[in-house]
Design an enzyme around this catalytic site. Structure first.
Site, short mmCIF file in Angstrom:
data_model
loop_
_atom_site.label_atom_id
_atom_site.label_comp_id
_atom_site.label_asym_id
_atom_site.label_seq_id
_atom_site.Cartn_x
_atom_site.Cartn_y
_atom_site.Cartn_z
N VAL A 1 0.84 -1.20 0.00
CA VAL A 1 0.00 0.00 0.00
C VAL A 1 0.87 1.25 0.00
O VAL A 1 0.65 2.18 -0.79
CB VAL A 1 -0.97 0.00 1.21
CG1 VAL A 1 -1.68 1.33 1.36
CG2 VAL A 1 -2.00 -1.12 1.06
N THR B 1 -5.27 -1.27 6.81
CA THR B 1 -6.62 -1.69 7.18
C THR B 1 -6.65 -1.98 8.67
O THR B 1 -5.90 -2.83 9.15
CB THR B 1 -7.02 -2.94 6.39
OG1 THR B 1 -6.91 -2.61 5.02
CG2 THR B 1 -8.43 -3.36 6.70
N GLU C 1 -7.84 2.24 1.92
CA GLU C 1 -7.30 1.94 0.59
C GLU C 1 -8.22 0.94 -0.10
O GLU C 1 -8.65 -0.01 0.51
CB GLU C 1 -5.91 1.32 0.81
CG GLU C 1 -5.15 1.06 -0.44
CD GLU C 1 -5.13 2.28 -1.32
OE1 GLU C 1 -4.44 3.22 -0.98
OE2 GLU C 1 -5.84 2.28 -2.35
N LEU D 1 -7.22 -0.17 -3.35
CA LEU D 1 -6.49 -0.67 -4.52
C LEU D 1 -6.36 -2.19 -4.48
O LEU D 1 -6.35 -2.81 -3.41
CB LEU D 1 -5.10 -0.02 -4.62
CG LEU D 1 -4.03 -0.26 -3.55
CD1 LEU D 1 -3.32 -1.59 -3.72
CD2 LEU D 1 -3.02 0.86 -3.60
N ASN E 1 -14.55 -5.11 1.87
CA ASN E 1 -13.81 -6.36 1.68
C ASN E 1 -14.65 -7.57 2.06
O ASN E 1 -14.60 -8.60 1.38
CB ASN E 1 -12.51 -6.34 2.50
CG ASN E 1 -11.39 -5.64 1.75
OD1 ASN E 1 -11.58 -5.12 0.65
ND2 ASN E 1 -10.21 -5.61 2.35
N CYS F 1 -5.30 -9.62 2.28
CA CYS F 1 -6.38 -8.69 2.63
C CYS F 1 -7.64 -9.42 3.07
O CYS F 1 -8.05 -9.33 4.23
CB CYS F 1 -6.68 -7.77 1.47
SG CYS F 1 -5.24 -6.81 0.99
N LYS G 1 -7.52 -12.02 6.19
CA LYS G 1 -7.13 -11.33 7.41
C LYS G 1 -8.22 -10.31 7.83
O LYS G 1 -8.59 -10.22 8.99
CB LYS G 1 -5.80 -10.62 7.10
CG LYS G 1 -5.24 -9.72 8.12
CD LYS G 1 -3.84 -9.28 7.68
CE LYS G 1 -3.84 -8.01 6.89
NZ LYS G 1 -3.86 -6.76 7.58
N LYS H 1 -3.34 -14.77 -6.72
CA LYS H 1 -4.16 -14.48 -7.90
C LYS H 1 -3.21 -14.10 -9.03
O LYS H 1 -2.00 -13.92 -8.79
CB LYS H 1 -5.13 -13.33 -7.61
CG LYS H 1 -4.44 -12.01 -7.29
CD LYS H 1 -5.44 -10.87 -7.22
CE LYS H 1 -4.71 -9.55 -7.05
NZ LYS H 1 -5.59 -8.40 -7.09
N ARG I 1 1.23 -14.77 -0.23
CA ARG I 1 0.71 -14.85 1.14
C ARG I 1 -0.72 -15.39 1.11
O ARG I 1 -1.56 -14.91 0.35
CB ARG I 1 0.77 -13.48 1.81
CG ARG I 1 2.20 -13.03 2.09
CD ARG I 1 2.25 -11.63 2.63
NE ARG I 1 1.73 -10.66 1.69
CZ ARG I 1 1.56 -9.36 1.96
NH1 ARG I 1 1.85 -8.90 3.16
NH2 ARG I 1 1.08 -8.54 1.07
#
Ligand code: UGA
Length: 445
Positions: A11, A121, A150, A152, A210, A262, A265, A322, A329
């Site tokens: 980030v 986050t 964020e 992105l 999220n 992201c 978690k 991805k 991770r």
């Protein structure tokens, strides 16, 4: 404006480069000197399309500097972004020690009033808690903690930060909100949707976004299981659902499920936060459960196709969490690799960017330098990530090098008819399998 950025991870680094590109004077700080040295030398710590070029051009333009000294970040800064890691504790709760340390270092070294921006986050309530904590430190100037979550996506970080759909800023101070609006004025003028809220609302909106996207993915994966049982096609179900603008087609792709640093978690932290607030958000547990089942379902397809997994060579195409990133991770591909290895299979993987990270993360994983090297002699191949090159696989060549022509498609990248025509037994996700083994029972019906 003079901007500081603390932490040059996934980030922080794109944020620093993009803010410099917007014309601000940016100083980015990290405590890892080796990381700083390599960035300054033009070597990025992770793969992100366009980032190397942007960092270089902003450094050359004199708008972006790097330092290991937090005082240099705080000195003269109007706004400082806290982009440090918030790793999960065993309970799922986010560990916010690095956030407090970064905030304290800024308020103690600030030479002017400063807005501290929560970009990492963090659970709702963090800004308030951080404000209270920082009041105990020796601040010489006024400071405000604002939340500017964020949105992105890794692999698109530069494009997402240069052209954000929305800029969400939460603060209880109008003065701080005005400074943030000025910071982003160029993007707001270019059409980014500016959303101003109180601080807790902004924090919650990030978690909600999220969690909702994770829920869409898990819904698609639950549909995939159902489609497999009903002989239906989950891709067509998602297309039909997604053509309703109230639903939308994005994030309805069934497959190995979500991974990365992201969603898993954040979901755990959100559930924990809800619990602490006194709300049992059971839906989030279900989202996670379906996501865990997605990897298991893919594993079972391989196991079923191989009959005896022991000593079979299984090729995994894609090791990152991805396509478009080198980040491994919490990668579902590596989770699948672990399960296959536990059952005695010989696993060889290839990823266009993540080979090194994957090898470091999973001991005993064999790495091939290219796709066909991974497929060489394989008894089964599994497409684990949505890198475009896997969708463009040369099926004839793949058939030629594999020991058994069996493809499990964990991301529905291939055309079933083309795979069948090339002589494969093709086992997609949530769609009917095709190939010799699957056609036979149908012929006898
Ligand atoms: C995600 C969010 O999309 C960003 O908006 C957010 O800023 C970021 O988390 C964050 O909180 O930092 P990211 O983790 O980079 O971004 O990756 P995504 O593109 O959202 O994908 C997450 C996972 O979901 C991947 O494993 C991906 O393969 C999977 N996925 C995505 C699916 O399985 N199906 C889909 O339809 C879409």
């Amino acid at each position: 404006m003079r901007v500081g950025v603390i932490g040059i991870g996934h980030v922080g680094l794109p944020t620093a480069a993009v803010l410099a590109h917007l014309g601000h004077e940016v100083v980015a700080m990290d405590s890892d000197q080796a990381k700083l040295d390599s960035v300054v030398a033009g070597q990025m710590p992770f793969y992100e399309p366009g980032m190397q070029e942007l960092v270089r051009s902003e450094m050359d333009a004199g708008r972006l500097r790097f330092t290991a000294d937090v005082a240099a970040v705080a000195a003269g800064a109007n706004v400082v972004f806290i982009c440090v890691g918030t790793p999960p504790k065993a309970t799922g709760e986010a560990n916010l020690l690095a956030v407090e340390r970064a905030g304290a270092a800024v308020v103690e070294n600030a030479t002017a009033d400063v807005v501290l921006v929560e970009k990492s986050t963090v659970p709702a309530g963090t800004a308030e808690r951080l404000t209270l904590a920082l009041k105990r430190y020796k601040a010489k100037h006024r400071f405000w903690v604002v939340s500017n979550p964020e949105f992105l996506q890794e692999g698109k970080a530069i494009a997402d930060s240069l052209h954000p759909h929305r800029i969400l800023v939460g603060s209880n101070s109008q003065e701080a909100l005005d400074m943030m609006r000025e910071l982003y004025s160029a993007q707001i003028e270019s059409g980014a949707h500016w959303i101003e809220t109180d601080v807790a609302t902004a924090e919650l909106a990030k978690h909600a976004s999220n969690a909702f996207l994770s829920m869409k993915i898990s819904f698609a994966n639950a549909m995939a299981r159902l489609c497999e049982l009903a002989g239906a096609d989950v891709v067509k179900v998602a297309d039909a659902m997604g053509s309703d603008p109230r639903i939308g087609r994005e994030f309805l792709n069934a497959g190995l499920g979500y991974g990365g640093y992201c969603f898993p978690k954040d979901l755990a932290a959100f559930e924990r936060l809800a619990e602490q607030l006194g709300y049992d958000f059971g839906l989030l547990r279900e989202v996670k459960k379906i996501n865990d089942e997605a990897v298991e379902a893919t594993f079972k397809k391989v196991e079923e196709a191989m009959w005896n997994l022991q000593d079979k060579r299984i090729a995994l195409l894609g090791l990152a969490f991805k396509g478009g990133t080198d980040d491994t991770r919490l990668s579902p591909a590596l989770e699948l690799a672990r399960m296959l290895k536990e059952h005695g299979a010989h696993v060889v993987g290839h990823d266009p960017q993540a080979n090194e990270n994957a090898a470091r993360e999973l001991e005993g994983l064999d790495i091939a330098e290219d796709i066909y090297g991974a497929l060489q002699g394989a008894h089964c191949a599994v497409i684990c990530t949505d890198w475009p090159e896997f969708g463009e696989l040369d099926l004839g060549k793949a058939h030629g090098v594999m020991a058994f022509p069996i493809l499990v498609d964990g991301r529905n990248m291939l055309d079933p008819a083309a795979a069948l025509a090339a002589g494969f037994t093709y086992i997609p996700t949530g769609r009917p399998p095709v190939g010799p083994a699957h056609e036979e029972p149908r012929d006898h019906r």
